[in-house]
Design a protein around this motif. Sequence first.
Motif, short mmCIF file in Angstrom:
data_model
loop_
_atom_site.label_atom_id
_atom_site.label_comp_id
_atom_site.label_asym_id
_atom_site.label_seq_id
_atom_site.Cartn_x
_atom_site.Cartn_y
_atom_site.Cartn_z
N CYS A 156 0.83 -1.21 0.00
CA CYS A 156 0.00 0.00 0.00
C CYS A 156 0.87 1.26 0.00
CB CYS A 156 -0.91 -0.01 1.23
SG CYS A 156 -1.86 1.51 1.43
N CYS A 159 0.14 2.91 3.76
CA CYS A 159 0.47 2.29 5.06
C CYS A 159 1.43 1.10 4.90
CB CYS A 159 -0.79 1.86 5.78
SG CYS A 159 -1.54 0.36 5.08
N CYS A 176 -4.30 -0.32 0.05
CA CYS A 176 -5.05 -1.39 0.70
C CYS A 176 -6.51 -0.98 0.85
CB CYS A 176 -4.44 -1.71 2.07
SG CYS A 176 -4.72 -0.43 3.29
N CYS A 179 -7.03 2.10 3.15
CA CYS A 179 -6.50 3.40 2.70
C CYS A 179 -7.13 3.86 1.39
CB CYS A 179 -4.99 3.32 2.50
SG CYS A 179 -4.06 3.01 4.00
ZN LIG Z 1 -3.00 1.08 3.38
#
Ligand SMILES: [Zn+2]
Length: 250
Positions: A156, A159, A176, A179
């Motif tokens: 991601c 994150c 992800c 997010c």
């Molecule tokens: Zn993420």
Amino acid sequence: MNLYRDEGIVLRTHKLGEADRIVTVLTRRTGKVRGVAKGVRRTKSRFGARLEPFTHVDVQLHTGRTLDVIAQVETIHPYGEALVADYPRYTAGVAMLETADRLIMAEKEPALRQFLLLVGGLRTLGSGEHEARLVLDAYFLRSLAVAGYAPALEACARCRATSVRAFAIVAGGAVCGACRPPGAAVPAGETLALMAALLKGDWPAADSSESRHRNECSGLVAAYLQWHLEHGIRSLRHVEREHAERELAT
Ligand SMILES: [Zn+2]
């Protein structure tokens, strides 16, 4: 006058006055340079034909006050010859030259990795070893990476979680589920894997991809490139304005 010599790929040319052309070349050592080719539009020009886009040239230039002047040109390899007979390869090649020209904004700043990527891309494109759009997308992803804009693909962008679900240009690539911003594209996992293979140069994986994933990949890569080029162009305007202001002040 200072004379310098380099090798490079002709990115584009445009007319200047009655008989001259301005030629933009991405060189190995000097970076992007622009030079005036005097008299090349006259039929008896010594080196007009060697200064066509796609041509890998050995070139000598005199440093000028505003523009450098091309003194001598020899052809190293005419990459355009393998492309003109094949429309998909030719248009992919044109897009590579344009992208190199726009991604490399500063003149006379060495850009060796971009030069090597472009030469390698044109050679691969002309060889016919891989589908033209795969070669083009690989070039786009790698030249963006060299320019500092590699998209996140396997983790991601926000994150670093390793299960990615969507692709969000503004976030910097794959994201992800948690997010994922509203409106993010949700490509197939195989499409993200294809993008990662192209970025890494994993041709066996890229060549075995399915057409629908190639289509999806091309769409995402084009949108990602366009977004970064527009931001790049905006910052270029800023640089040019600062430059002009500095010249006025001195
Ligand atoms: Zn993420």
